[in-house]
Design an enzyme around this catalytic site. Structure first.
Site, PDB file in Angstrom:
ATOM      1  N   THR A 169       0.748  -1.256   0.000  1.00 22.58           N
ATOM      2  CA  THR A 169       0.000   0.000   0.000  1.00 22.58           C
ATOM      3  C   THR A 169       0.781   1.313   0.000  1.00 22.58           C
ATOM      4  O   THR A 169       1.800   1.445   0.671  1.00 22.58           O
ATOM      5  CB  THR A 169      -0.967   0.015   1.204  1.00 22.58           C
ATOM      6  N   ARG A 197      -9.737 -11.333  -3.449  1.00 23.95           N
ATOM      7  CA  ARG A 197      -9.662 -10.740  -2.117  1.00 23.95           C
ATOM      8  C   ARG A 197      -9.531  -9.223  -2.228  1.00 23.95           C
ATOM      9  O   ARG A 197      -8.745  -8.707  -2.994  1.00 23.95           O
ATOM     10  CB  ARG A 197      -8.476 -11.314  -1.355  1.00 23.95           C
ATOM     11  N   VAL A 198     -10.324  -8.497  -1.450  1.00 24.83           N
ATOM     12  CA  VAL A 198     -10.237  -7.044  -1.371  1.00 24.83           C
ATOM     13  C   VAL A 198      -9.974  -6.675   0.077  1.00 24.83           C
ATOM     14  O   VAL A 198     -10.685  -7.122   0.979  1.00 24.83           O
ATOM     15  CB  VAL A 198     -11.532  -6.366  -1.864  1.00 24.83           C
ATOM     16  N   GLY A 199      -8.953  -5.881   0.319  1.00 28.87           N
ATOM     17  CA  GLY A 199      -8.622  -5.454   1.669  1.00 28.87           C
ATOM     18  C   GLY A 199      -9.238  -4.109   2.000  1.00 28.87           C
ATOM     19  O   GLY A 199     -10.265  -3.713   1.466  1.00 28.87           O
ATOM     20  N   THR A 220      -2.603   1.870   6.224  1.00 23.28           N
ATOM     21  CA  THR A 220      -1.802   0.811   5.615  1.00 23.28           C
ATOM     22  C   THR A 220      -1.580  -0.294   6.640  1.00 23.28           C
ATOM     23  O   THR A 220      -1.588  -0.036   7.843  1.00 23.28           O
ATOM     24  CB  THR A 220      -0.451   1.367   5.124  1.00 23.28           C
TER      25      THR A 220
END
Length: 315
Positions: A169, A197-199, A220
């Site tokens: 990030t 996958r999405v954070g 982050t």
């Protein structure tokens, strides 16, 4: 009104061989974004340019330099938010866009939606004439080698981001001469993540948040932990309640560590121009420019005054 631009290049255990390039990268991005503010430009334009600069730098995990998922694919996420209006845009799981933060801004300004994902985001990019690149061009040789060596996802939260595997990030926050704030965050995710996958990075209130009533934040670290505590909004809440920026970051990161054992970091700026950069991982590359003075750091106790770039970039 004091203008300020702060950036981060990800909170994780940045190895020594990447340390110098990471610090140089955040310093350059901070100076680029600050030039916009110095000329009377908006906080929104400044954070977009700062993040684009880091997306173009392969030392970071965003745009060029993205990590690979379990299938060896690139999936990029980004968000941007205007604190004056609370308008925001985000994209997730895009594969062949050089600057996903600019696509996120286009979602904000050219659609009635806030987030587009996957195929829909790419179709939108095509509809507005945003160019695409071969996905392989976004992947460095270093990442290909690391992915081949470590085809396994580390499940331990603190172990992941306090190891050399938690590559993560970039982000920026700013306040402009009108007192408006903005934030932007962009990422390639975590190496060997599941496909799709999405954070936290593209999620409003988790990866970033901006409101003129509090300030701007970019986060982050371990995305699942950040999502659980909506870290960016939590920091903004403490700022709304009158906490100093540094205290708001410390309180929120400590809460995330205690409540869900999450490691990470954040940068924040208030509408009055107070700013801070804090993290609970081993390292986080960050930089800030205020009053034509550059500050930067990498290790926990760093707050180094620079002599640097501004003298030839800001003139």
């Amino acid at each position: 009104m004091k203008v300020v631009l702060v950036v981060h290049g990800g909170a994780w255990a940045i190895p020594d061989e990447m340390a110098s390039a990471s610090v140089d990268g955040v310093k350059a991005a901070a100076c680029e974004g600050y030039t916009v503010l110095k000329k009377g430009g908006s906080a929104l334009d400044a954070v977009e340019l700062a993040v684009r600069t880091m997306e173009d730098n392969p030392v970071f995990d965003a745009g060029h330099g993205a990590v690979l998922n379990a299938d060896g694919e690139v999936e990029l996420d980004a968000m941007i938010m205007d604190g004056r209006t609370l308008t925001c845009g985000a994209v997730s799981s895009v594969q062949n866009i050089v600057n996903p933060v600019s696509l996120a801004r286009a979602v904000k300004e050219k659609t009635d939606h806030i987030m587009l994902t996957g195929r829909g985001a790419n179709l939108f990019a095509e509809s507005i004439g945003m160019g695409t690149v071969p996905t392989d061009s976004l992947v460095t040789g270093y990442e290909k080698n690391e992915w081949e060596k470590h085809k396994k996802y580390i499940t331990g939260i603190k172990e992941l981001f306090n190891s050399q595997w938690g590559h993560d990030t970039v982000g920026a926050v700013a306040v402009d001469s009108s007192g408006n704030v903005a934030c932007a965050t962009s990422t390639g995710g975590i190496r060997n993540k599941m496909v799709g996958r999405v954070g936290d990075s593209p999620i409003i209130g988790s990866g970033g948040y901006a409101d003129n009533l509090s300030g701007a934040v970019s986060c982050t670290g371990h995305g699942e932990s950040i999502l659980k505590v909506t870290l960016a909004r939590l920091i903004a809440f403490h700022m709304e309640q009158g906490k100093e920026v540094e205290d708001a970051l410390d309180l929120s990161l400590s809460y995330m560590g205690d409540r869900v054992q999450g490691a990470g970091g954040a940068i924040a700026v208030s509408t009055s121009g107070k700013w801070a950069a804090k993290f609970t991982t081993k390292r986080m590359a960050w930089s800030a420019v205020e009053n034509d003075v550059l500050w930067y750091g990498l290790d926990p106790n760093d707050k180094i005054k620079g002599h640097l770039f501004q003298f030839h970039i800001l003139q």
